[in-house]
Design a protein around this motif. Structure first.
Motif, mmCIF file in Angstrom:
data_model
loop_
_atom_site.group_PDB
_atom_site.id
_atom_site.type_symbol
_atom_site.label_atom_id
_atom_site.label_comp_id
_atom_site.label_asym_id
_atom_site.label_seq_id
_atom_site.Cartn_x
_atom_site.Cartn_y
_atom_site.Cartn_z
ATOM 1 N N LEU A 50 0.827 -1.202 0.000
ATOM 2 C CA LEU A 50 0.000 0.000 0.000
ATOM 3 C C LEU A 50 0.864 1.257 0.000
ATOM 4 O O LEU A 50 0.603 2.215 -0.744
ATOM 5 N N VAL A 51 1.887 1.259 0.838
ATOM 6 C CA VAL A 51 2.809 2.400 0.878
ATOM 7 C C VAL A 51 3.484 2.588 -0.472
ATOM 8 O O VAL A 51 3.659 3.715 -0.954
ATOM 9 N N LEU A 52 3.860 1.476 -1.104
ATOM 10 C CA LEU A 52 4.495 1.549 -2.420
ATOM 11 C C LEU A 52 3.558 2.154 -3.449
ATOM 12 O O LEU A 52 3.963 3.005 -4.260
ATOM 13 N N ILE A 53 2.284 1.759 -3.426
ATOM 14 C CA ILE A 53 1.315 2.283 -4.390
ATOM 15 C C ILE A 53 1.072 3.772 -4.149
ATOM 16 O O ILE A 53 1.013 4.570 -5.097
ATOM 17 N N ILE A 54 0.956 4.161 -2.881
ATOM 18 C CA ILE A 54 0.724 5.573 -2.564
ATOM 19 C C ILE A 54 1.907 6.418 -3.006
ATOM 20 O O ILE A 54 1.743 7.470 -3.645
ATOM 21 N N ASN A 55 3.107 5.956 -2.672
ATOM 22 C CA ASN A 55 4.297 6.709 -3.076
ATOM 23 C C ASN A 55 4.477 6.705 -4.588
ATOM 24 O O ASN A 55 4.928 7.702 -5.169
ATOM 25 N N GLY A 56 4.124 5.582 -5.215
ATOM 26 C CA GLY A 56 4.195 5.544 -6.669
ATOM 27 C C GLY A 56 3.229 6.519 -7.320
ATOM 28 O O GLY A 56 3.566 7.199 -8.294
ATOM 29 N N SER A 57 2.006 6.598 -6.756
ATOM 30 C CA SER A 57 1.019 7.549 -7.289
ATOM 31 C C SER A 57 1.500 8.985 -7.107
ATOM 32 O O SER A 57 1.309 9.835 -7.984
ATOM 33 N N TRP A 58 2.112 9.258 -5.953
ATOM 34 C CA TRP A 58 2.633 10.596 -5.724
ATOM 35 C C TRP A 58 3.758 10.918 -6.704
ATOM 36 O O TRP A 58 3.853 12.039 -7.227
ATOM 37 N N ALA A 59 4.630 9.934 -6.975
ATOM 38 C CA ALA A 59 5.706 10.147 -7.944
ATOM 39 C C ALA A 59 5.130 10.419 -9.332
ATOM 40 O O ALA A 59 5.620 11.287 -10.069
ATOM 41 N N VAL A 60 4.080 9.668 -9.684
ATOM 42 C CA VAL A 60 3.416 9.902 -10.974
ATOM 43 C C VAL A 60 2.843 11.312 -11.024
ATOM 44 O O VAL A 60 2.989 12.032 -12.021
ATOM 45 N N HIS A 61 2.168 11.718 -9.930
ATOM 46 C CA HIS A 61 1.593 13.067 -9.879
ATOM 47 C C HIS A 61 2.674 14.129 -10.016
ATOM 48 O O HIS A 61 2.514 15.115 -10.745
ATOM 49 N N HIS A 62 3.776 13.943 -9.311
ATOM 50 C CA HIS A 62 4.848 14.938 -9.366
ATOM 51 C C HIS A 62 5.400 15.062 -10.777
ATOM 52 O O HIS A 62 5.591 16.178 -11.280
ATOM 53 N N TYR A 63 5.654 13.948 -11.417
ATOM 54 C CA TYR A 63 6.231 13.996 -12.770
ATOM 55 C C TYR A 63 5.214 14.505 -13.784
ATOM 56 O O TYR A 63 5.559 15.235 -14.709
ATOM 57 N N GLN A 64 3.942 14.131 -13.572
ATOM 58 C CA GLN A 64 2.913 14.485 -14.551
ATOM 59 C C GLN A 64 2.474 15.935 -14.441
ATOM 60 O O GLN A 64 2.205 16.587 -15.457
ATOM 61 N N PHE A 65 2.424 16.485 -13.207
ATOM 62 C CA PHE A 65 1.852 17.813 -13.027
ATOM 63 C C PHE A 65 2.812 18.841 -12.428
ATOM 64 O O PHE A 65 2.580 20.035 -12.559
#
Length: 964
Positions: A50-65
């Motif tokens: 779960l932590v990996l998915i949350i951090n992965g989503s945040w990394a995606v958000h940072h790179y995307q936006f």
């Protein structure tokens, strides 16, 4: 009898029915040792996932936006590229003017700036003109002719700026490129949109000035017949200096025009840049250009630049109806950004806003693109829309994307020339579905392809489910129903926990939305309870499902030991919950496909990827095998693709909605799958996170609002001239303080003082909305205005016959911004005129909640006297309901308002929009009642002359005699 060894093999008896149970036989080899019991998955492994998915989503958000391009200097961009350094100078110059709404002196200066901006070709530096250009300078420019246009309050010498700018741009442009600048003065007009925010309204305007710049190849005459429009607005609301909305857009357009002027010799189509005014008052600038300017007939595509925040990546949030623009933008843009889910939310009305793109699509029938900045949405239309919050790289991102697209589109001879209304008939199948991946790639496909794809996935899914249920029989059907019930309970508990926290927040915090200044508090205060509720609800459903499966196993597999039965029931329940999660996405895909919702691709991604992972790693056709725990690899593989495509977008959407909480209109009403161990670990983590967030809130570490993320408020000096029936009252005036942000104003009033009283007793109707909760004071409320400012409604005549017709004259005095509501339950139709033109003809009226609203805005020379002809319904009720409700706005600070603003806490900011009153507002009401002798006007304003006083006295005397 010797007790059977626990490890002894057990032979299952054949079923008498001959049917295979869904929970089938057991691998005998697994029963020969204790390891036959399936190993439990570590709860910490799931927590880590779960932590990996949350951090992965945040990394995606940072790179995307958040990952912005490097701003380019003038030297790096060259004369053909886009330089943020140059564009930023325009933003700085425009924001230095402060707020510049329609009719303000600052807007005239902003127009002057746009007319006189130029670039010295030798030094490549910005030159601005504020003084009159003398004749010697004009001679040096080799200007062939001088035009004088009557532009009202703006001095005629400013026309020299127009000529100077045109000449400089022409000199800098490629020798085969023509650059034309037109200062366009719009006449009075009326805009009636049939959908969206302004449904049931007529938007009337007058005395608007725009700047139009056209770039086209000099030796391709046909290019002038086909043009691409790039548009944005210069004006701001009265409360904001507009660095984001929309000086940043204007700056990008100016820099684009400079760069494109060096590419235009290869164009097959002209590019028109429209710098309009009046957008903030109801899209009036775009409407006046489309309906009055001669170049509007050459338009084939429209691109609108907007902002609902300040800076960040400017993404596409509206497109169509034709898909050519979005498909080609995706192909050539350097940093493509756009989400169709934003378009779905915007067009659904969930976000109460409108842009000029609606006019271009609905009135002009054009297709195109609508861009918007959406960072820091909490500062939208407030004092914090300022330059220091404009993120570096924001202008470069939009400029590079727009430059690439315009160069491609202007050189193309294939873009659609059809009108949007004509294309709309087939837009159901040709509408574009689009989304970007990491801000680097954009996927675009049409609804026709989506329909085939979705139907294929739906049919295959239904076929698989039907086969599974036929093989599993009655037990499988009940298991599926109970697992779906578990999903339903999960959602209900998740929402209930969040709603419960939201209900208690106002009791422990000074604001019901304490997360505005610190958006990450949403994670602890609302997301954590939601996740905790989801775990609770899912566990309840899991217990129900496990109990049912245990009962089935105890009957059908009585030869298995109790512990093995329990393990099998647990693992079967876990798998059914996983599959039920797929069912919810399948249902959403079916609904989205039926209604052609663009963002249905999200349901597709969340269905296909986990289903593929399950089928690849978990599914088996062997009935004689014990179920095993779901592999962590299955979860990782199944969630990775959905997280990559939608994780960053969901975070972005949550941040945008959090910012919009500043203007949730609470006081204003418009006229309108894991194991138990993992669950325990996650639940504990959520409780800790919730506790930390609550501690930060209560301790004041994270205040609800700050100076840079302020609460939206309005301070209005109200002069109410509405009296009772048959009464003539002196105006009642007071200062009103109210907020579109949820919550009471107790803390703010304590700091301001000034004798404010708060409550819901003083409900005031501002015509476009009613204030339910406010604070008010009458301290010094009689100064700062005079009776000459008070608007007046006069009944000139009231003719009765087969049809009742009433003629009303209206004088708005010093106001050129007002709102009039007409009671459509009594009035069937109306005609509206100023002193020279018929602005609203008879026919084709719509209404909302029994009222049709005329919303007017104009420049300094706009008319203030109007005539209204009312055509009554056949069977009017003859009651005392008001026929007309009028509010006039004056952008003036009275002494009382000025004192309040000086004492306004730093965490508060004035908020403006097209329906908001200015700092001084007058209210007037007109009712015409039926008597036995004559129909008389009620609530007229007494004109200051003896003759008028006598007239009113006699009229009222006649009224009272008639009543008797």
């Amino acid at each position: 009898m010797k007790e059977r060894s626990r490890n002894a093999p057990v032979k299952s008896k054949p079923s008498g029915s001959g049917k295979t149970s869904h929970v089938t036989g057991v691998d005998e080899g697994l029963q020969n040792h204790d390891s036959s019991r399936s190993p439990k998955r570590s709860g910490y492994a799931i927590l880590a996932l779960l932590v990996l998915i949350i951090n992965g989503s945040w990394a995606v958000h940072h790179y995307q936006f958040e990952n912005m391009p490097e701003p380019l200097s003038a030297e790096q961009a060259g004369k053909r590229g886009f330089s943020e350094e140059k564009a930023m100078k325009h933003v700085k110059a425009l924001t230095e003017l402060g707020p510049h709404p329609v009719g303000s002196d600052a807007l005239d200066v902003a127009l002057q700036y746009l007319l006189t901006v130029e670039f010295d070709s030798a030094e490549n530096t910005l030159i601005r003109f504020y003084a009159c250009i003398d004749a010697n300078y004009v001679a040096q420019l080799n200007v062939d002719r001088i035009f004088y246009i009557d532009i009202g309050a703006v001095d005629q010498s400013i026309l020299l700026y127009v000529l100077a700018a045109s000449e400089k741009i022409r000199k800098m442009a490629h020798w085969e490129v023509d650059v034309e600048v037109d200062f366009f003065h719009a006449n009075s007009g009326a805009n009636r949109l049939v959908s969206g925010l302004f449904k049931g309204k007529t938007l009337v305007y007058s005395d608007l000035n725009h700047i139009v710049l056209r770039i086209l190849p000099k030796y391709a005459s046909e290019a002038g017949d086909n043009a691409i429009l790039v548009s944005s607005h210069i004006d701001t609301v009265f409360a904001a200096e507009g660095a984001g909305d929309c000086s940043s857009c204007i700056a990008v357009m100016l820099e684009l025009a400079r760069g494109i002027s060096h590419w235009g010799h290869g164009f097959k189509n002209a590019v028109i840049f429209l710098f309009n005014t009046g957008e903030e008052e109801g899209l009036n600038g775009a409407h006046s250009f489309i309906t009055q300017h001669p170049w509007s007939s050459t338009l084939r595509m429209a691109i609108d630049l907007e902002a609902m925040g300040i800076g960040g990546k400017s993404g596409i949030f509206q497109t169509g109806p034709d898909s050519w623009a979005i498909e080609n933008f995706a192909a050539v843009a350097k940093y493509p950004s756009g989400q169709v889910i934003a378009q779905d939310l915007f067009t659904s009305g969930a976000i109460k806003s409108a842009t000029d793109f609606q006019v271009y699509e609905e009135i002009a029938g054009l297709s195109g693109l609508d861009f918007a900045y959406a960072d820091n949405t909490a500062v939208y239309h407030t004092k914090n829309d300022k330059l220091k919050l404009l993120k570096m790289g924001s202008l470069q991102h939009l400029g590079d994307n727009m430059l690439a697209f315009l160069l491609h589109a202007a050189a193309s001879s294939h873009f659609s020339e059809g009108k949007a209304k004509e294309a709309d008939e087939k837009s159901g199948d040709d509408a574009a579905i689009y989304f970007d991946i990491l801000g680097s790639y954009m996927i675009v496909y049409r609804q026709r392809f989506a329909k085939m794809l979705y139907n294929s996935v739906i049919m295959q899914s239904l076929l698989i489910w039907a086969t599974s249920l036929l093989m599993g029989g009655y037990t499988a059907a009940i298991s599926l129903a109970l697992s779906c019930l578990s999903v339903l309970i999960m959602w209900l508990c998740s929402l209930s926990f969040s709603v419960l926290v939201a209900f208690f927040l106002p009791l422990i915090s000074s604001s019901p939305v304490p997360f505005v200044s610190c958006p990450w508090l949403v994670v602890g205060l609302l997301a954590s309870p939601a996740l905790l509720g989801a775990l609770t609800g899912q566990h309840l459903g899991y217990l129900i499902l496990r109990r049912y499966l245990s009962q089935i196993l105890s009957r059908t597999k009585a030869n298995l030991s109790y512990m093995i039965q329990a393990d099998v029931a647990n693992l079967e329940a876990e798998r059914w919950l996983y599959k039920a999660g797929l069912v919810q996405w399948l249902l959403l895909l079916i609904v989205g496909n039926h209604y052609k919702i663009g963002s249905s691709y999200l349901a597709l991604v969340w269905l296909v990827s986990p289903a593929f992972a399950y089928g690849l790693l978990e599914a088996t056709l062997s009935p004689a095998r014990l179920p095993k725990p779901l592999k962590t690899t299955t979860l990782l593989l199944g969630l990775s693709v959905p997280s990559l495509i939608s994780g960053g977008m969901f975070i972005r959407l949550a941040g945008t909605i959090t910012g919009l909480a500043v203007r949730f209109e609470s006081s204003c009403e418009e006229v309108k799958k894991t194991s138990k161990g993992a669950k325990t670990s996650i639940a504990i983590a959520n409780c800790i996170l919730f506790g930390l967030s609550l501690t930060a809130l209560l301790s004041g570490i994270a205040p609800p609002f700050t100076e840079d993320a302020a609460r939206a408020v309005n301070v209005v000096h109200v002069v109410n001239t509405t009296g009772g029936y048959g009464e003539m009252q002196e105006p009642n005036s007071y200062v009103s303080l109210f907020s579109t942000t949820p919550g009471e104003l107790t803390k703010e009033v304590e700091q301001i003082g000034e004798g404010f009283v708060c409550g819901r007793e003083k409900v005031y109707d501002f015509v476009t909305f009613a204030v339910k909760y406010s604070c008010w004071t009458q301290n010094d409320a009689g100064s700062g205005w005079s009776k000459s400012d008070v608007p007046a409604l006069y009944v000139e005549s009231d003719i009765r016959g087969d049809d009742r017709i009433t003629h009303v004259s209206m004088d708005t005095k010093s106001s050129t911004r007002w709102t009039l509501a007409i009671n459509t339950e009594e009035i069937e139709d109306f005609r509206f005129k100023d002193s020279s033109d018929e602005l609203i003809p008879v026919g084709d009226k719509s209404s909302a909640d029994g009222w049709h609203i005329i919303q007017y805005s104009g420049g300094k020379n706009a008319p203030t006297r109007f005539n209204l002809t009312l055509f009554w319904v056949k069977n009017y009720t003859q009651d005392q309901n008001p026929l007309l409700r009028l509010r006039t706005d004056v952008d003036r600070l009275t002494p009382a308002v000025e004192r309040v603003l000086m004492k306004l806490p730093p965490w508060c900011s004035l908020f403006g929009k097209s329906t908001s009153p200015h700092t001084l507002a007058f209210g007037e009401l007109l009712s015409v009642v039926e008597t036995g002798f004559v129909t008389v006007p009620v609530c007229l304003w007494i004109r200051e002359s003896t003759q008028d006083l006598v007239y009113v006295y006699l009229l009222m005397k006649l009224y009272f005699l008639a009543i008797e």
